[in-house]
Design a protein around this motif. Structure first.
Motif, PDB file in Angstrom:
ATOM      1  N   MET A   1      -3.927   6.794  18.151  1.00 43.94           N
ATOM      2  CA  MET A   1      -4.336   6.143  16.900  1.00 43.94           C
ATOM      3  C   MET A   1      -5.834   6.381  16.671  1.00 43.94           C
ATOM      4  N   PRO A   2      -6.238   6.748  15.456  1.00 44.33           N
ATOM      5  CA  PRO A   2      -7.648   7.025  15.182  1.00 44.33           C
ATOM      6  C   PRO A   2      -8.530   5.824  15.508  1.00 44.33           C
ATOM      7  N   ASN A   3      -9.724   6.110  15.979  1.00 49.71           N
ATOM      8  CA  ASN A   3     -10.644   5.069  16.389  1.00 49.71           C
ATOM      9  C   ASN A   3     -11.799   4.886  15.406  1.00 49.71           C
ATOM     10  N   LYS A   4     -11.960   5.862  14.495  1.00 54.50           N
ATOM     11  CA  LYS A   4     -13.072   5.812  13.550  1.00 54.50           C
ATOM     12  C   LYS A   4     -12.597   6.168  12.146  1.00 54.50           C
ATOM     13  N   LEU A   5     -13.312   5.638  11.171  1.00 53.40           N
ATOM     14  CA  LEU A   5     -13.101   6.007   9.772  1.00 53.40           C
ATOM     15  C   LEU A   5     -14.425   6.464   9.189  1.00 53.40           C
ATOM     16  N   GLU A   6     -14.391   7.612   8.511  1.00 50.69           N
ATOM     17  CA  GLU A   6     -15.563   8.112   7.793  1.00 50.69           C
ATOM     18  C   GLU A   6     -15.431   7.702   6.324  1.00 50.69           C
ATOM     19  N   ILE A   7     -16.431   6.988   5.829  1.00 47.83           N
ATOM     20  CA  ILE A   7     -16.388   6.411   4.490  1.00 47.83           C
ATOM     21  C   ILE A   7     -17.422   7.072   3.594  1.00 47.83           C
ATOM     22  N   ALA A   8     -17.046   7.360   2.340  1.00 44.82           N
ATOM     23  CA  ALA A   8     -17.988   7.873   1.342  1.00 44.82           C
ATOM     24  C   ALA A   8     -17.941   6.964   0.114  1.00 44.82           C
ATOM     25  N   LEU A   9     -19.080   6.418  -0.248  1.00 45.83           N
ATOM     26  CA  LEU A   9     -19.201   5.524  -1.406  1.00 45.83           C
ATOM     27  C   LEU A   9     -19.923   6.276  -2.520  1.00 45.83           C
ATOM     28  N   ILE A  10     -19.298   6.397  -3.677  1.00 48.09           N
ATOM     29  CA  ILE A  10     -19.912   7.165  -4.761  1.00 48.09           C
ATOM     30  C   ILE A  10     -20.569   6.206  -5.748  1.00 48.09           C
ATOM     31  N   GLN A  11     -21.910   6.224  -5.754  1.00 51.08           N
ATOM     32  CA  GLN A  11     -22.717   5.324  -6.585  1.00 51.08           C
ATOM     33  C   GLN A  11     -23.357   6.127  -7.718  1.00 51.08           C
ATOM     34  N   VAL A  12     -22.876   5.905  -8.934  1.00 52.86           N
ATOM     35  CA  VAL A  12     -23.322   6.693 -10.082  1.00 52.86           C
ATOM     36  C   VAL A  12     -23.371   5.823 -11.334  1.00 52.86           C
ATOM     37  N   PRO A  13     -24.068   6.273 -12.399  1.00 52.82           N
ATOM     38  CA  PRO A  13     -23.918   5.650 -13.711  1.00 52.82           C
ATOM     39  C   PRO A  13     -22.577   6.061 -14.303  1.00 52.82           C
ATOM     40  N   LEU A  14     -22.051   5.246 -15.197  1.00 60.93           N
ATOM     41  CA  LEU A  14     -20.742   5.526 -15.797  1.00 60.93           C
ATOM     42  C   LEU A  14     -20.871   5.784 -17.291  1.00 60.93           C
ATOM     43  N   PHE A  15     -19.993   6.625 -17.821  1.00 68.34           N
ATOM     44  CA  PHE A  15     -19.915   6.867 -19.259  1.00 68.34           C
ATOM     45  C   PHE A  15     -19.060   5.764 -19.889  1.00 68.34           C
ATOM     46  N   TRP A  16     -19.601   5.129 -20.919  1.00 62.58           N
ATOM     47  CA  TRP A  16     -18.960   3.958 -21.508  1.00 62.58           C
ATOM     48  C   TRP A  16     -17.635   4.319 -22.207  1.00 62.58           C
ATOM     49  N   GLU A  17     -16.570   3.708 -21.728  1.00 60.72           N
ATOM     50  CA  GLU A  17     -15.232   3.854 -22.331  1.00 60.72           C
ATOM     51  C   GLU A  17     -14.853   5.325 -22.534  1.00 60.72           C
ATOM     52  N   ASP A  18     -15.174   6.164 -21.549  1.00 61.56           N
ATOM     53  CA  ASP A  18     -14.891   7.590 -21.650  1.00 61.56           C
ATOM     54  C   ASP A  18     -14.233   8.070 -20.352  1.00 61.56           C
ATOM     55  N   PRO A  19     -12.947   7.778 -20.167  1.00 66.51           N
ATOM     56  CA  PRO A  19     -12.272   8.108 -18.902  1.00 66.51           C
ATOM     57  C   PRO A  19     -12.354   9.581 -18.515  1.00 66.51           C
ATOM     58  N   GLU A  20     -12.189  10.473 -19.473  1.00 61.58           N
ATOM     59  CA  GLU A  20     -12.180  11.894 -19.138  1.00 61.58           C
ATOM     60  C   GLU A  20     -13.518  12.336 -18.555  1.00 61.58           C
ATOM     61  N   ARG A  21     -14.624  11.930 -19.176  1.00 63.41           N
ATOM     62  CA  ARG A  21     -15.942  12.315 -18.668  1.00 63.41           C
ATOM     63  C   ARG A  21     -16.205  11.702 -17.296  1.00 63.41           C
ATOM     64  N   ASN A  22     -15.740  10.474 -17.098  1.00 64.63           N
ATOM     65  CA  ASN A  22     -15.937   9.845 -15.789  1.00 64.63           C
ATOM     66  C   ASN A  22     -15.098  10.516 -14.707  1.00 64.63           C
ATOM     67  N   ARG A  23     -13.878  10.897 -15.032  1.00 68.36           N
ATOM     68  CA  ARG A  23     -13.076  11.635 -14.041  1.00 68.36           C
ATOM     69  C   ARG A  23     -13.748  12.952 -13.683  1.00 68.36           C
ATOM     70  N   GLU A  24     -14.300  13.636 -14.685  1.00 62.78           N
ATOM     71  CA  GLU A  24     -15.007  14.887 -14.425  1.00 62.78           C
ATOM     72  C   GLU A  24     -16.230  14.640 -13.543  1.00 62.78           C
ATOM     73  N   LEU A  25     -16.947  13.544 -13.820  1.00 65.63           N
ATOM     74  CA  LEU A  25     -18.123  13.195 -13.023  1.00 65.63           C
ATOM     75  C   LEU A  25     -17.741  12.973 -11.562  1.00 65.63           C
ATOM     76  N   PHE A  26     -16.708  12.181 -11.324  1.00 64.79           N
ATOM     77  CA  PHE A  26     -16.321  11.890  -9.952  1.00 64.79           C
ATOM     78  C   PHE A  26     -15.709  13.112  -9.262  1.00 64.79           C
ATOM     79  N   SER A  27     -15.070  13.967 -10.023  1.00 63.50           N
ATOM     80  CA  SER A  27     -14.566  15.216  -9.440  1.00 63.50           C
ATOM     81  C   SER A  27     -15.718  16.053  -8.905  1.00 63.50           C
ATOM     82  N   ARG A  28     -16.804  16.146  -9.683  1.00 65.31           N
ATOM     83  CA  ARG A  28     -17.978  16.919  -9.236  1.00 65.31           C
ATOM     84  C   ARG A  28     -18.617  16.278  -8.008  1.00 65.31           C
TER      85      ARG A  28
END
Length: 257
Positions: A1-28
């Motif tokens: 059983m794995p003993n460690k977890l590697e975590i990545a937290l993505i802290q960014v500004p968000l585009f207001w009510e614009d899901p497509e642009r935000n998905r593109e941002l997080f993809s990058r």
């Protein structure tokens, strides 16, 4: 059983009510994660910002984003976690999804809707907590305002990790910093908080302060700028600390109703 977890937290500004642009941002942003990662955590309402006008969105956006999360989870062989606006049964939900690499999506509806912003008038509150077993750790994901309510986060199920996704504004950021540490200490868990940065369309400023705290409340990671915050969670730390300091054994017994 794995003993460690590697975590990545993505802290960014968000585009207001614009899901497509935000998905593109997080993809990058995900493309820039260089190390092996087990869990990628995104902020609250990561495709829209903290909107109280969900009717401005295409009702299908929730389904589109969940499919995107499944695609990314598979691509990076990592769980993807974050909350989005969901329209279901004629009602709106601030719903967090924990999506595993095999495509399974577990969800949690925000229990404590933020009355100060009128969230309780717009979004249906949830009634049940979620615990997810993932790579040897039991994880309980929660949303923003939930952080202020210790009884709801109480470790009554041998949880290892609390995750809070948020849009937490600058004027109350000291509470965010303090409560993340408190939830870690009182529950003897790793406590992870992911906040956004920047200003939203309503004029609220967000300073980040995404952080990872260990079972003693010590910060392993912290940031106030746009970046990916990484940390390693170690199961041995949880086991050894609880064995040495048996505070959880002295918990009061009660049941939530």
């Amino acid at each position: 059983m794995p003993n460690k977890l590697e975590i990545a937290l993505i802290q960014v500004p968000l585009f207001w009510e614009d899901p497509e642009r935000n998905r593109e941002l997080f993809s990058r942003k995900m493309e820039s994660i260089s190390n092996k990662t087990d869990i990628i955590v995104l902020p609250e309402m990561f495709t829209t910002g903290f909107t109280m006008a969900p009717e401005n969105l295409d009702p299908r956006e929730g389904e589109i984003t969940v499919a995107w999360m499944q695609e990314k989870a598979k691509e990076y062989n990592a769980a993807v976690v974050g909350s989005i606006v969901i329209f279901e049964g004629g009602r709106y939900f601030n719903r967090l999804f924990f999506v595993k690499p095999d495509g399974r999506a577990f969800h949690y509806d925000k229990r404590h809707t933020f009355t100060l912003a009128g969230e309780d008038k717009v979004y249906q509150a949830g009634t049940e907590k979620l615990n997810v077993d993932f790579r040897g750790f039991k994880i309980c994901p929660l949303i923003c305002y939930d952080l202020r309510f210790p009884v709801w986060a109480r470790n009554s199920s041998e949880c290892d990790v609390l995750i809070y996704v948020a849009n937490w504004p600058t004027p109350r950021i000291m509470a965010w910093d303090t409560l993340l540490k408190a939830r870690a200490i009182e529950n003897m868990v790793y406590c992870i908080g992911v906040n956004r940065i920047g200003q939203d369309k309503t004029g609220h400023d967000y300073p980040g302060h995404s952080a990872v705290c260990d079972t003693l409340g010590e910060r392993l990671a912290f940031s106030q700028v746009e970046e990916i915050v990484v940390a390693t969670l170690n199961k041995d730390h949880i086991v050894e600390t609880r064995k040495k300091l048996g505070f959880l054994e002295d918990r009061d017994a009660f049941i939530l109703k």
